[in-house]
Every structure is written in structure tokens, then in C-alpha cells.
Scaffold this active site. Structure first.
Site, PDB file in Angstrom:
ATOM      1  N   ASN A   9     -41.579  -3.584 -56.708  1.00 13.65           N
ATOM      2  CA  ASN A   9     -40.543  -4.759 -57.057  1.00 13.65           C
ATOM      3  C   ASN A   9     -38.833  -4.575 -57.945  1.00 13.65           C
ATOM      4  OD1 ASN A   9     -38.865  -6.659 -57.978  1.00 13.65           O
ATOM      5  ND2 ASN A   9     -40.344  -7.900 -58.664  1.00 13.65           N
ATOM      6  N   LYS A  11     -36.567  -5.492 -57.932  1.00 14.23           N
ATOM      7  CA  LYS A  11     -35.564  -6.266 -59.296  1.00 14.23           C
ATOM      8  C   LYS A  11     -34.282  -5.935 -58.698  1.00 14.23           C
ATOM      9  CE  LYS A  11     -39.263  -6.935 -62.488  1.00 14.23           C
ATOM     10  NZ  LYS A  11     -39.597  -7.436 -63.545  1.00 14.23           N
ATOM     11  N   HIS A  97     -41.449 -15.508 -57.816  1.00 10.58           N
ATOM     12  CA  HIS A  97     -41.670 -14.587 -59.036  1.00 10.58           C
ATOM     13  C   HIS A  97     -41.470 -15.441 -60.405  1.00 10.58           C
ATOM     14  CE1 HIS A  97     -40.906 -10.972 -62.052  1.00 10.58           C
ATOM     15  NE2 HIS A  97     -41.896 -10.625 -61.434  1.00 10.58           N
ATOM     16  N   GLU A  99     -39.934 -14.727 -62.905  1.00 15.71           N
ATOM     17  CA  GLU A  99     -38.866 -14.919 -63.365  1.00 15.71           C
ATOM     18  C   GLU A  99     -37.011 -16.160 -62.401  1.00 15.71           C
ATOM     19  OE1 GLU A  99     -38.405 -10.362 -63.216  1.00 15.71           O
ATOM     20  OE2 GLU A  99     -39.365  -9.766 -64.285  1.00 15.71           O
ATOM     21  N   GLU A 169     -49.717 -12.391 -61.813  1.00 22.57           N
ATOM     22  CA  GLU A 169     -48.520 -11.516 -62.923  1.00 22.57           C
ATOM     23  C   GLU A 169     -48.819 -12.168 -64.169  1.00 22.57           C
ATOM     24  OE1 GLU A 169     -46.038  -8.368 -60.833  1.00 22.57           O
ATOM     25  OE2 GLU A 169     -44.857 -10.828 -60.835  1.00 22.57           O
ATOM     26  N   GLY A 175     -42.608  -6.109 -67.812  1.00 24.64           N
ATOM     27  CA  GLY A 175     -42.291  -5.776 -69.164  1.00 24.64           C
ATOM     28  C   GLY A 175     -41.853  -5.673 -70.464  1.00 24.64           C
ATOM     29  N   SER A 215     -46.698  -4.412 -66.220  1.00 25.37           N
ATOM     30  CA  SER A 215     -46.868  -3.173 -66.593  1.00 25.37           C
ATOM     31  C   SER A 215     -48.126  -2.170 -66.007  1.00 25.37           C
ATOM     32  CB  SER A 215     -47.090  -2.989 -68.599  1.00 25.37           C
ATOM     33  OG  SER A 215     -45.654  -3.989 -68.631  1.00 25.37           O
TER      34      SER A 215
HETATM   35  P1  PGA Z   1     -43.145  -4.898 -64.425  1.00 21.47           P
HETATM   36  O1  PGA Z   1     -43.251  -6.138 -63.476  1.00 21.47           O
HETATM   37  O2  PGA Z   1     -44.222  -3.530 -63.683  1.00 21.47           O
HETATM   38  O3  PGA Z   1     -42.231  -4.203 -65.010  1.00 21.47           O
HETATM   39  O4  PGA Z   1     -43.856  -5.091 -65.898  1.00 21.47           O
HETATM   40  C1  PGA Z   1     -43.845  -6.419 -62.702  1.00 21.47           C
HETATM   41  C2  PGA Z   1     -42.905  -7.578 -62.085  1.00 21.47           C
HETATM   42  O5  PGA Z   1     -42.744  -8.188 -62.464  1.00 21.47           O
HETATM   43  O6  PGA Z   1     -43.182  -7.314 -60.736  1.00 21.47           O
END
Ligand code: PGA
Length: 252
Positions: A9, A11, A97, A99, A169, A175, A215
Site C-alpha cells: 500500500n 499510500k 483503510h 486513514e 490493521e 506507521g 509496521s
Molecule cells: P505501515 O502501514 O506498514 O506503514 O505500518 C500499513 C498500512 O497502513 O497499510
């Protein structure tokens, strides 16, 4: 039999040129790796889909959008429909997601509309769920995740549900560098699978791919993927470097 999947992903990262370069690197690494124990998918910005599709072998590397509109078409300035995504040759879309839910106010009702339009256009869906730190600490995360799944997915038939991949998630791990322990993740994955079994039966539940995201990196992927209910990962930060992403792909 359910599939293992490692999905990137990206982003809101990379220019088109940078994205095409990264996609080519992933594509070459996948081709060179021979027989893999998982499917590989990259989730890229809308602007990159067409160019990235040209740069990869879609039989080996799946292509995902990171979102799609909850309307079919028309006067919705700035939106990108599921039909448009499908017309690029992409075969997946990431929906729900945290976000998107948090910063763009995507409600369960909106996500339900997106789910229906994505399926109507032949896209497979990576549907995200997961709790905040507050809910984890309050111990109410299972109820929260249940509602996220039920409110946007449980109107689907068992046949339609075969096109759904779940990504767990935990928001507190995205992140942040803090990964859920493999036991914490496994506990929630097993819980999600049992919840799917209640609704759709054991066969559908056992056939559903459930990814872990938050992460996930080469150093912890193997331990996570060794768990019986963790069928791969949705990878943010570590999907932006081909070597790191491949380190996770080959963790199986
Ligand atoms: P990350 O994000 O691996 O940077 O923690 C995962 C995601 O939001 O899909």
C-alpha cells in the site's frame, strides 16, 4: 484453499516515474524469485495505475487502487469510480483503510456502497478493519471490528464474499514502528475468522485470506506469517523499497 497474499500500500507516495521504477523492480524480483508461496499485489495511487499496469506482468503481480468512489459516475468532481479503476487493468481495490475512515470521514454506509461498486466492476477488495489504541486498552476492540465487518460486508452473499480479502490493521501499529505481537495479531485473526464462520459458515471462513497490516517488515514478517490465521500482510512503509517488500514476500 485460501491464498497467501502480500500486498503493498504505497499510500500518497512516489511520482509516476518513481512508481513505475518501483513497480518494475518488484516485477523483476518476483519473476526472478521463481515459485513463491504467496500472491503479490501492489497498491498504487490512481494516477499511477495505467503506467504501472504497462510496467508489470499482471499474471505475476496484482495491481490495486487504494480507494474508489461510492458513486457510479457523473457530477462528482475529483472522484475516481470503480469502473475507471477496472478500466486500467487493475484487479484489486483497498477499501476501508483507517486513514480513509479517519481523515475522509468514510462511514460504514459509504464503504458498503464502495464495496458493491467494486464487486460490480469485477475488482477484488482488500477490506481493512482494526481498532485504535483507546479501544485496545478499553478491551472493546472485538465488538468494534465486528461492527466494521458487519456494517459494510455482511450484506454480501457467500459467493460475493469470495472476492473479499480482510486486512486487520490495528491503528496503533500503522506507521508507528509498533507491531502487534504475532500472538496479539493471531488472536484477532482467529476471532475474525470465527466471526466470518458464524455468518458464512466454516468453508467460506477457512477460504478467506486475512492479512495483517501495521509496521510489518522483513524482520517480523516470518513470525507473523507462521501463525495459522495470518495469511500475509498489507504493507505500507516497507512496500516503498523493492528489497524490503521482497524481504516480506519471501518470508513465507
Ligand atoms: P505501515 O502501514 O506498514 O506503514 O505500518 C500499513 C498500512 O497502513 O497499510
Amino acid at each position: 484453499m485460501r491464498k497467501n497474499i502480500v500486498a503493498g500500500n504505497w499510500k500518497m507516495n512516489t511520482t509516476v516515474a518513481e512508481g513505475v521504477q518501483l513497480a518494475k523492480e518488484v516485477n523483476e524480483a518476483v519473476a526472478a524469485a521463481g515459485e513463491l508461496k504467496c500472491d503479490v499485489v501492489i497498491g498504487v495511487p490512481f494516477t499511477h495505475l495505467t503506467a504501472v499496469k504497462e510496467a508489470i506482468d499482471i499474471e505475476k503481480v496484482g495491481l490495486s487502487a487504494e480507494n474508489c468512489a461510492n458513486k457510479e459516475k457523473g457530477a462528482y468532481t475529483g472522484e475516481v469510480s470503480a469502473a475507471m479503476v477496472a478500466s486500467t487493468g487493475a484487479n484489486y481495490v483497498i477499501l476501508g483503510h483507517s486513514e480513509r475512515r479517519e481523515y475522509y470521514n468514510e462511514t460504514p454506509e459509504i464503504l458498503k456502497e464502495k464495496v458493491d461498486l467494486a464487486l460490480a466492476n469485477g475488482l477484488k477488495i482488500i477490506f481493512c478493519c482494526g481498532e485504535s489504541l483507546e479501544l485496545r486498552e478499553a478491551g472493546t476492540y472485538e465488538e468494534f471490528i465486528k461492527a466494521e465487518l458487519k456494517d459494510s460486508l455482511f450484506h454480501l452473499s457467500a459467493e460475493e464474499f469470495a472476492n473479499i480479502v480482510i486486512a486487520y490493521e490495528p491503528i496503533w501499529a500503522i506507521g508507528t514502528g509498533v507491531t502487534a505481537t504475532s500472538d496479539q495479531a493471531e488472536e484477532v485473526h482467529a476471532f475474525i475468522r470465527s466471526f466470518l464462520a458464524e455468518k458464512y459458515g466454516e468453508t467460506v471462513a477457512n477460504d478467506t485470506t486475512i492479512l495483517y497490516g501495521g509496521s510489518c517488515k522483513p524482520s517480523n514478517a516470518q513470525e507473523l506469517f507462521a501463525k495459522p490465521n495470518i495469511d500475509g500482510g498489507l504493507i505500507g512503509g516497507a512496500s516503498l523499497k523493492a528489497a524490503d517488500f521482497m524481504g516480506i514476500v519471501t518470508a513465507f
